[in-house]
Design an enzyme around this catalytic site. Sequence first.
Site, PDB file in Angstrom:
ATOM      1  N   GLN A 192       5.306   9.302  -6.731  1.00 46.59           N
ATOM      2  CA  GLN A 192       5.231   7.876  -7.058  1.00 46.59           C
ATOM      3  C   GLN A 192       3.775   7.511  -7.319  1.00 46.59           C
ATOM      4  O   GLN A 192       2.916   7.683  -6.458  1.00 46.59           O
ATOM      5  CB  GLN A 192       5.788   7.102  -5.872  1.00 46.59           C
ATOM      6  CG  GLN A 192       5.682   5.610  -5.995  1.00 46.59           C
ATOM      7  CD  GLN A 192       5.614   4.956  -4.638  1.00 46.59           C
ATOM      8  OE1 GLN A 192       6.531   5.113  -3.835  1.00 46.59           O
ATOM      9  NE2 GLN A 192       4.544   4.264  -4.366  1.00 46.59           N
TER      10      GLN A 192
ATOM     11  N   SER B 216      -0.683   3.338  -6.320  1.00 49.31           N
ATOM     12  CA  SER B 216      -2.028   2.929  -5.894  1.00 49.31           C
ATOM     13  C   SER B 216      -3.114   3.432  -6.832  1.00 49.31           C
ATOM     14  O   SER B 216      -2.968   4.471  -7.464  1.00 49.31           O
ATOM     15  CB  SER B 216      -2.332   3.492  -4.504  1.00 49.31           C
ATOM     16  OG  SER B 216      -1.475   2.948  -3.560  1.00 49.31           O
TER      17      SER B 216
ATOM     18  N   SER C  26       1.122  11.411  -2.974  1.00 50.31           N
ATOM     19  CA  SER C  26       1.610  12.546  -2.180  1.00 50.31           C
ATOM     20  C   SER C  26       2.357  13.507  -3.094  1.00 50.31           C
ATOM     21  O   SER C  26       3.136  13.081  -3.941  1.00 50.31           O
ATOM     22  CB  SER C  26       2.572  12.073  -1.095  1.00 50.31           C
ATOM     23  OG  SER C  26       1.969  11.063  -0.328  1.00 50.31           O
TER      24      SER C  26
ATOM     25  N   GLU D 133      12.654   2.160   0.278  1.00 53.88           N
ATOM     26  CA  GLU D 133      12.009   2.973   1.299  1.00 53.88           C
ATOM     27  C   GLU D 133      12.982   3.094   2.469  1.00 53.88           C
ATOM     28  O   GLU D 133      13.467   2.107   2.997  1.00 53.88           O
ATOM     29  CB  GLU D 133      10.709   2.298   1.752  1.00 53.88           C
ATOM     30  CG  GLU D 133       9.770   3.244   2.424  1.00 53.88           C
ATOM     31  CD  GLU D 133       8.334   2.720   2.431  1.00 53.88           C
ATOM     32  OE1 GLU D 133       8.119   1.539   2.092  1.00 53.88           O
ATOM     33  OE2 GLU D 133       7.446   3.514   2.772  1.00 53.88           O
TER      34      GLU D 133
ATOM     35  N   GLU E 264      -3.476  -4.851   8.469  1.00 56.84           N
ATOM     36  CA  GLU E 264      -3.708  -6.242   8.056  1.00 56.84           C
ATOM     37  C   GLU E 264      -2.599  -6.734   7.114  1.00 56.84           C
ATOM     38  O   GLU E 264      -2.092  -7.852   7.273  1.00 56.84           O
ATOM     39  CB  GLU E 264      -5.077  -6.361   7.358  1.00 56.84           C
ATOM     40  CG  GLU E 264      -6.262  -6.167   8.299  1.00 56.84           C
ATOM     41  CD  GLU E 264      -6.487  -4.714   8.739  1.00 56.84           C
ATOM     42  OE1 GLU E 264      -6.001  -3.795   8.043  1.00 56.84           O
ATOM     43  OE2 GLU E 264      -7.125  -4.492   9.781  1.00 56.84           O
TER      44      GLU E 264
END
Lengths: 408, 365
Positions: free
Chosen positions: A128, A131, A163, A246, A377
């Site tokens: 995937q 990012s 990954s 997920e 966060e």
Amino acid sequence: MDFNDTPQEAEYRATVRAWLEDNASEYRDPPAESWKLPEFIARSKAWQAKKHAAGYTGITWPKMFGGQGLTPMHSIIYGQEEGRWHVPQGLYSIGLGMCIPTVFTHGNPEVIQRYVPKALLGEEVWCQLFSEPAAGSDLAGIRTKAVKDGDEWVIDGQKVWTSFAHASDFGIVVCRTDPNMPKHKGLTMFIVNMKAPGVTVKGIKQMSGGSDFNEVFFDGVRVQDSHRLGEVGNGWKVALTTLMHERLAVGGKPRYAPGYETLMKLAKGVEAPDGSPAIGASDVRQKIAQTYINDQGIKLTQMRALSALSKGQVPGPEQSISKVVVAKTMQDLASFALDLSGGDGFVAGSDADPELAKLQGSYLGSAGLRIAGGTDEILRNIIAERVLGLPGDMRPDKDTPFNQAVPV
Amino acid sequence: MNFDFSDEAKELGEQARKLLAEKAGTGPARKAMADGAPAMDAGLWKEISELGWTAARVPEAHGGLGLSVEEVAQLAEAAGGSLATVPLVSTLLATEALVLAGTEAQQAKWLPGIASGEVIATVAWSEPGAVNPANVKTVAKGGALSGVKQPVADLPVAHVAIVAAAGADGPQLYIVDLKGADTATVETVDLVRRHGKLTLNNTPAEALGDAGDYQDWLDRAAIILAYEAIGTAQAAMAMSVDYAKTRVAFGQKIGRYQSVKHKCADMYIKLELARAHALHGVAMIGTNGAELRQAAAAARVASLDALAFCAEENVQLHGGIGFTWESDCQFYYRRNRALVAALGPRGWWADRLVRALEQRNRAAA
């Protein structure tokens, strides 16, 4: 209240257990040495094919896509039983957990026919590509661009934290197709061939010493328009469906990570300042209690979610606290235990005590776990906004065309 | 797997929260804080007794409803959230002791009155100088107790007290009829719930179970009080979240600031951990599970952590207004101290948790 399976669940569990006994016997114990990548991939593929033949892949997927059409409880029961063995795990979790459900939700029939069966069988591995160096927590800020050229798209840019990119045959990649639109609106999702010309994969070495992730560079990579997932400009919504798929994480704390039991054992053999065993020291006992409360609390919270699933209900929002608790608890426990061990906890490598080496690994690894899959966060933002209903952060770039947004 | 309250228990909890939202809450709590205010809301007590709340756990043979501890937990949470000025949790704690360890005669004497609401019961383990439930100086001798118990929640309105005193094999419970007993009111940090001092001077008392029963009762009491703490903490969190959605500073709702948002998220995290352990405790009581002791201690510690954090940060999040007498923040802030005093501090219970884990490990070895 009870902690037992329903009769139907018990029956499925027994079937799964018997099948694993017959088929997973070589994985009864952990491997003496961890597998190198080629062996890991070969073993993963062989195991996936075996599972596939027995009907233990795509357990919750619709039958029309090759799945078993069963409930999340079936999938969880299979996962719990398989988790008692040391079978190769992880190569397909992103591909089958996130990428392929996105493909069969948004892809055209030819694409589904071409990719889904081979992925489920384990012949082809997926990654995937979301990012980027400048878009982690703020995922919609990605810059990798795709430009239409006839019946194709040309992709240029860079992804990161991917990954298994080095082991993957295909990936789903979210790209900016219209920089004149606000950031969430100009994105589009594609299937990309990881072996195509212009794709370069480079491993990232982490501060822990491991290499679980990659950088992926796209330099004029061409993708057929038929490999687009969803409408042009709809990539953000497609990405959200990916993230929704997920899977429900059942384990809480990573399987081999040290926990309160580790500290209880360790503190018997270490001296407190007054020379007595540290297990009697008040601060040590408080830390054992706190670690138990956090780790066991997450396990119990997950059991609440499983109970809802077992009754065919949607689990409540309490599950959202899992990772934010587990990762920090791991770090605090490891730090405390290494403190307690003094110099011994600092000596590493072949000179280290194996139990302390595990704690060192947990100390280093937990720093990454606090970031991966949503930082502490961002997860707190999600709890506050989605569970408690607090307003979102001010986002000055939200409605501005992406290429005109100026940091405030 | 069925790790959840029964539908019946949830329904009772819903009914209790609804009624107490209407009849109790911070308004009545403020009235109860005034000088000369009655020690309890007698009208509300009558109403909830008629609804069977005090009868919930009492066996049917003694005029009760014979319900499970799930219902008790739901009632304790509702009472905690509403700050209701009725001795409900005290009575539930005492009832649990009588149901757990009472002889047929003891149950027949006290439970019917508790079920009907005519008898108000409380528990007394705290003593001057005692900081944990293992350390009691009140002594039992020849069917009588001598010592001082304080602070005892709801003592000024109670008819009977379940008292912890040193027996032959360590601390255990005794029943003390408060008719004619030497009781006085004690001022505490909590200005809403009344507390008292019970002076025992060779006062007649009946043993209630043995030393083992006392330990078992502590587990149950810890779980019931955990639910009261959870209800109270939840109310403090709700107050914070509501304020963060409306208060404006620097041109935006303060709930948009991550420092505020993350504080609220941490309240939620601590509350959910407490809920998980408290529910584990309820499940262990219901199934006679081997993990009761560790579950109870974990529920106690996690619920006190949640309440302290929610109550303290609720004042902080409100800023100056939260520190005023007029603000409702003080009710939760003060009640936090009452719930710690009710069954001993966090540190003792954390140690009890580790002792339970050690015991389990020894048994497994």
